[in-house]
Write a protein that holds these residues in place. Sequence first.
Motif, PDB file in Angstrom:
ATOM      1  N   ALA A 154     -16.959  21.796 -55.389  1.00  0.00           N
ATOM      2  CA  ALA A 154     -18.193  22.240 -56.046  1.00  0.00           C
ATOM      3  C   ALA A 154     -18.378  21.530 -57.391  1.00  0.00           C
ATOM      4  CB  ALA A 154     -18.159  23.752 -56.235  1.00  0.00           C
ATOM      5  N   GLU A 155     -17.295  21.381 -58.132  1.00  0.00           N
ATOM      6  CA  GLU A 155     -17.380  20.692 -59.418  1.00  0.00           C
ATOM      7  C   GLU A 155     -17.711  19.219 -59.215  1.00  0.00           C
ATOM      8  OE1 GLU A 155     -17.400  19.814 -63.408  1.00  0.00           O
ATOM      9  OE2 GLU A 155     -17.537  21.751 -62.370  1.00  0.00           O
ATOM     10  N   PHE A 156     -17.147  18.613 -58.173  1.00  0.00           N
ATOM     11  CA  PHE A 156     -17.472  17.219 -57.865  1.00  0.00           C
ATOM     12  C   PHE A 156     -18.969  17.072 -57.628  1.00  0.00           C
ATOM     13  CE2 PHE A 156     -18.408  13.939 -54.750  1.00  0.00           C
ATOM     14  CZ  PHE A 156     -17.819  12.824 -55.314  1.00  0.00           C
ATOM     15  N   ASP A 157     -19.558  17.972 -56.873  1.00  0.00           N
ATOM     16  CA  ASP A 157     -20.996  17.889 -56.587  1.00  0.00           C
ATOM     17  C   ASP A 157     -21.819  17.991 -57.865  1.00  0.00           C
ATOM     18  OD1 ASP A 157     -20.494  17.628 -53.891  1.00  0.00           O
ATOM     19  OD2 ASP A 157     -20.741  19.767 -53.456  1.00  0.00           O
ATOM     20  N   ARG A 158     -21.416  18.852 -58.769  1.00  0.00           N
ATOM     21  CA  ARG A 158     -22.156  18.989 -60.030  1.00  0.00           C
ATOM     22  C   ARG A 158     -22.080  17.690 -60.833  1.00  0.00           C
ATOM     23  NH1 ARG A 158     -20.155  24.409 -59.644  1.00  0.00           N
ATOM     24  NH2 ARG A 158     -18.211  23.874 -60.729  1.00  0.00           N
ATOM     25  N   ARG A 159     -20.880  17.115 -60.909  1.00  0.00           N
ATOM     26  CA  ARG A 159     -20.724  15.876 -61.677  1.00  0.00           C
ATOM     27  C   ARG A 159     -21.454  14.716 -61.015  1.00  0.00           C
ATOM     28  NH1 ARG A 159     -14.339  15.973 -63.681  1.00  0.00           N
ATOM     29  NH2 ARG A 159     -14.337  18.133 -64.413  1.00  0.00           N
ATOM     30  N   ALA A 160     -21.383  14.629 -59.687  1.00  0.00           N
ATOM     31  CA  ALA A 160     -22.033  13.532 -58.971  1.00  0.00           C
ATOM     32  C   ALA A 160     -23.546  13.579 -59.144  1.00  0.00           C
ATOM     33  CB  ALA A 160     -21.659  13.579 -57.491  1.00  0.00           C
ATOM     34  N   ASP A 161     -24.124  14.773 -59.158  1.00  0.00           N
ATOM     35  CA  ASP A 161     -25.573  14.898 -59.351  1.00  0.00           C
ATOM     36  C   ASP A 161     -25.997  14.320 -60.701  1.00  0.00           C
ATOM     37  OD1 ASP A 161     -26.027  16.031 -56.891  1.00  0.00           O
ATOM     38  OD2 ASP A 161     -25.994  18.104 -57.617  1.00  0.00           O
ATOM     39  N   ARG A 162     -25.157  14.518 -61.729  1.00  0.00           N
ATOM     40  CA  ARG A 162     -25.487  13.973 -63.044  1.00  0.00           C
ATOM     41  C   ARG A 162     -25.398  12.449 -63.037  1.00  0.00           C
ATOM     42  NH1 ARG A 162     -22.261  18.478 -64.965  1.00  0.00           N
ATOM     43  NH2 ARG A 162     -20.474  17.093 -65.311  1.00  0.00           N
ATOM     44  N   VAL A 163     -24.442  11.908 -62.294  1.00  0.00           N
ATOM     45  CA  VAL A 163     -24.221  10.460 -62.286  1.00  0.00           C
ATOM     46  C   VAL A 163     -25.318   9.729 -61.520  1.00  0.00           C
ATOM     47  CG1 VAL A 163     -22.649   8.649 -61.487  1.00  0.00           C
ATOM     48  CG2 VAL A 163     -21.743  10.690 -62.604  1.00  0.00           C
ATOM     49  N   ARG A 164     -25.866  10.345 -60.484  1.00  0.00           N
ATOM     50  CA  ARG A 164     -26.888   9.668 -59.673  1.00  0.00           C
ATOM     51  C   ARG A 164     -28.093   9.245 -60.503  1.00  0.00           C
ATOM     52  NH1 ARG A 164     -25.086  13.567 -55.876  1.00  0.00           N
ATOM     53  NH2 ARG A 164     -24.073  12.527 -54.102  1.00  0.00           N
ATOM     54  N   ALA A 165     -28.336   9.943 -61.583  1.00  0.00           N
ATOM     55  CA  ALA A 165     -29.481   9.608 -62.424  1.00  0.00           C
ATOM     56  C   ALA A 165     -29.327   8.261 -63.114  1.00  0.00           C
ATOM     57  CB  ALA A 165     -29.693  10.710 -63.464  1.00  0.00           C
ATOM     58  N   SER A 166     -28.103   7.716 -63.126  1.00  0.00           N
ATOM     59  CA  SER A 166     -27.852   6.448 -63.823  1.00  0.00           C
ATOM     60  C   SER A 166     -27.879   5.252 -62.884  1.00  0.00           C
ATOM     61  CB  SER A 166     -26.492   6.512 -64.523  1.00  0.00           C
ATOM     62  OG  SER A 166     -25.435   6.533 -63.558  1.00  0.00           O
ATOM     63  N   GLY A 186     -26.773  -8.929 -54.011  1.00  0.00           N
ATOM     64  CA  GLY A 186     -27.301  -8.781 -52.659  1.00  0.00           C
ATOM     65  C   GLY A 186     -26.245  -8.692 -51.581  1.00  0.00           C
ATOM     66  N   LEU A 187     -24.973  -8.771 -51.973  1.00  0.00           N
ATOM     67  CA  LEU A 187     -23.879  -8.789 -51.006  1.00  0.00           C
ATOM     68  C   LEU A 187     -22.982  -7.563 -51.099  1.00  0.00           C
ATOM     69  CD1 LEU A 187     -22.064 -10.218 -48.912  1.00  0.00           C
ATOM     70  CD2 LEU A 187     -20.983 -11.450 -50.828  1.00  0.00           C
ATOM     71  N   ALA A 188     -22.607  -7.182 -52.299  1.00  0.00           N
ATOM     72  CA  ALA A 188     -21.621  -6.109 -52.481  1.00  0.00           C
ATOM     73  C   ALA A 188     -22.158  -4.765 -51.987  1.00  0.00           C
ATOM     74  CB  ALA A 188     -21.239  -6.001 -53.954  1.00  0.00           C
ATOM     75  N   PRO A 189     -21.306  -3.952 -51.349  1.00  0.00           N
ATOM     76  CA  PRO A 189     -21.735  -2.604 -50.953  1.00  0.00           C
ATOM     77  C   PRO A 189     -22.096  -1.781 -52.187  1.00  0.00           C
ATOM     78  CG  PRO A 189     -19.623  -3.187 -49.958  1.00  0.00           C
ATOM     79  CD  PRO A 189     -19.911  -4.225 -51.000  1.00  0.00           C
ATOM     80  N   ARG A 190     -22.940  -0.803 -51.988  1.00  0.00           N
ATOM     81  CA  ARG A 190     -23.369   0.064 -53.084  1.00  0.00           C
ATOM     82  C   ARG A 190     -22.714   1.438 -52.919  1.00  0.00           C
ATOM     83  NH1 ARG A 190     -27.264  -0.493 -56.811  1.00  0.00           N
ATOM     84  NH2 ARG A 190     -28.037   1.395 -57.825  1.00  0.00           N
ATOM     85  N   ALA A 191     -22.191   1.968 -54.011  1.00  0.00           N
ATOM     86  CA  ALA A 191     -21.576   3.289 -53.971  1.00  0.00           C
ATOM     87  C   ALA A 191     -22.642   4.339 -53.666  1.00  0.00           C
ATOM     88  CB  ALA A 191     -20.908   3.596 -55.306  1.00  0.00           C
ATOM     89  N   ASP A 192     -22.257   5.328 -52.877  1.00  0.00           N
ATOM     90  CA  ASP A 192     -23.201   6.401 -52.557  1.00  0.00           C
ATOM     91  C   ASP A 192     -22.789   7.746 -53.161  1.00  0.00           C
ATOM     92  OD1 ASP A 192     -21.027   7.079 -50.992  1.00  0.00           O
ATOM     93  OD2 ASP A 192     -22.005   6.585 -49.093  1.00  0.00           O
ATOM     94  N   LEU A 193     -21.669   7.763 -53.865  1.00  0.00           N
ATOM     95  CA  LEU A 193     -21.135   8.973 -54.495  1.00  0.00           C
ATOM     96  C   LEU A 193     -20.824  10.072 -53.485  1.00  0.00           C
ATOM     97  CD1 LEU A 193     -23.265   9.222 -57.761  1.00  0.00           C
ATOM     98  CD2 LEU A 193     -21.104   8.048 -57.382  1.00  0.00           C
ATOM     99  N   VAL A 194     -20.683   9.683 -52.223  1.00  0.00           N
ATOM    100  CA  VAL A 194     -20.234  10.620 -51.196  1.00  0.00           C
ATOM    101  C   VAL A 194     -18.716  10.532 -51.117  1.00  0.00           C
ATOM    102  CG1 VAL A 194     -20.276  11.194 -48.738  1.00  0.00           C
ATOM    103  CG2 VAL A 194     -22.382  10.449 -49.893  1.00  0.00           C
ATOM    104  N   LEU A 195     -18.046  11.653 -51.223  1.00  0.00           N
ATOM    105  CA  LEU A 195     -16.585  11.670 -51.217  1.00  0.00           C
ATOM    106  C   LEU A 195     -16.052  11.221 -49.859  1.00  0.00           C
ATOM    107  CD1 LEU A 195     -14.162  12.616 -53.028  1.00  0.00           C
ATOM    108  CD2 LEU A 195     -14.223  14.735 -51.705  1.00  0.00           C
TER     109      LEU A 195
END
Length: 338
Positions: free
Chosen positions: A202-214, A151-160
Amino acid sequence: MRDRPAGLTEADLIAALAGGWGIEVDSAGYLPVGAGSYHWSMVDRRGTAWFVKVDDLGFDAAGRDETFDRLGRSYGSALALRRDAGLDFVLAPVPARTGAALWRLTPRYAGSVFPMVAGAAGRFGAHRPEDRAELVDLLAELHRATPVVAGLAPRADLVLPGRDELREALRNLDREWTGGPYGESARKLLSAHAGHVEGLLAEFDRRADRVRASAADWVLTHGELHPGNVMRTPDGLRLIDWDTVRIAPAERDLWMLTGALARMVGEDPVGDDEEILARYARATGRTVRPAVLDLYPLWWKLADIAVYAGELRRPHGTGEDITASLTYLTGHLEPSPH
């Protein structure tokens, strides 16, 4: 950092230690170490030594309060991990009189205080093979402690980080960068590799989209577990620099224990990645996902490019840190053959 923070005096810092922590400083020495933050060694009137860290909240005043809040939550998480979860390998800040782990020094800077620990951190680069198994075990403990700070730690948003500024730099390659003596060199360098950088984004966006599902399976991560943030002490390894704490995929930490880090810095990978990742899986019951591991070396490279391009495009002088920024940007865009 070799250069001291502009607009912050040592007297300001000493006054903050007295007001925030009750530490009456007898002597102070600037430590030109690390990257991204400024550091001092302070000795109080009782002879106790302290390690004092100053974080820059950003060139743009509009985002400083948000950055301060996020840093405070990150450092507070480290404090909770050591105090409440009993993780002795977490070198956490000493709370101020208010209980806070971070103190606002000026609108631009924030300070934190740590015990001075006997030991030495490594250099940025690949981990020593003999350290990797112990580090995997520490990571397993860290990730299992997620409920303590959920409840304290920031959450990653996968935004560069710095992406908007990098985009602006890429849009302004046709006009001179007049912010300082290295501006034009940086502009020409980025211009020569603009297509490559666009492809990486562009490649970062493709990889990040896959990671968000987890996202439901994320854990508390350190975020920058390279050797420079691992201190060897008489009592074992200690993890330092907790400003990058995030709830994120476990692979955010694990990739730096693989050969990917060595390859990124132009070194030959040493050791068996499968063995290390299998050790983590046995300790945690978690499955390590190669697709998620692949995101973070790219994240690191693009974040560095964004930071250095932004620094070199803004007003700057000729100090050692800004000179190093041009060197590092060149290294990312024109890596030496290996």
